[in-house]
Design a protein around this motif. Sequence first.
Motif: not given
Length: 344
Positions: A80, A281, A296, A298, A322
């Motif tokens: 990322v 993130v 995760s 975001v 992502y």
Amino acid sequence: MAVVEELTDREKFILEAVIRQYIGLAEPVGSRTIAKKIKLPLSPATIRNIMADLEEKGFLQHPHTSAGRIPTDQGYRYYVDNLLKKKGRKRVKKAGLEPLAKIHEREELMEGACRLLSLLSKYVGIVISPKVTDLRMKHMDFIPLTPHKILVVFVSENGLVYNKIIEARESYTERELNMMNRLINERYAHLTIIQIRQRLMEAVSEEERFYKKLCEHINLLSEEISKNQIENLYLQGQSNILRQPEFADVQKLKALFNAFEEKIKLIRLLDKCIDYEGVRVIIGAENDDPDIQDCSIVMARYQMGNRASGALGVIGPTRMRYQEVIDLVDSTAKVIDNLFSSEE
């Protein structure tokens, strides 16, 4: 925070290939699979050695039941922070977000944004609405429902509408409420609820009984807003998690849905990005809450003029797409930014 070892160009290339493959298939990735996918003239043996180096450095891990490897949280973090940015983000098509521009009612706008985040990401959409006490008033009405119950309709300068029923300590006639409506809209437009309350308290100190009644209503409204903080949180698409193979484990699924039920945890999570510039993130174990450490998040703030006012985002497995989700969250926040600024 631990110092992350720098990678060679080959290691970066193989790490990205493994992550992209794993994101797509949700199965451990072997060296032969990568050899077939990449364009570099590298043998499976060479790729296997590079993957072993990446595992030793903490970017990949080797499940006991498989010959392939999967990314670690550290691997996703490097991906990322270093590999996505170099490619440059493509702007998400805004066609799917256009319906938001036609909405002006506060709750409908938040629900609409949350629904689109879930629909377009195929994960869980999450939105925390602006704090009503931070909004500047364009218009306010006190509408009698019963002798003691009053419907308060608050319209912000940005066009958001907020409705709340308050229980007054004494009864009021419709004529009295109309007088209050006229006074508050003539004298206190463009102020926040907190500022209005302060001005009314100053007027009360001058022993104006009428202001005292009006101040009571504003105090009751503020109390109701504070008491119902979880009403500011919108969550959609929880069933999308059921489609993710990572959550076939019943205990993991229970833990995550427990976090969804305890909304205050999610509010605290989104609050962390209110003062953060751009998209944030949080990956896996970077989450403080153990119930969300297989996910995760975001997220991004959206603003009202120059003031940070709310946050939105997407919750999904650490094996998240992502690039797409970051672009979606970023674009959704900007659409709401523009909607607010266009109303000023």
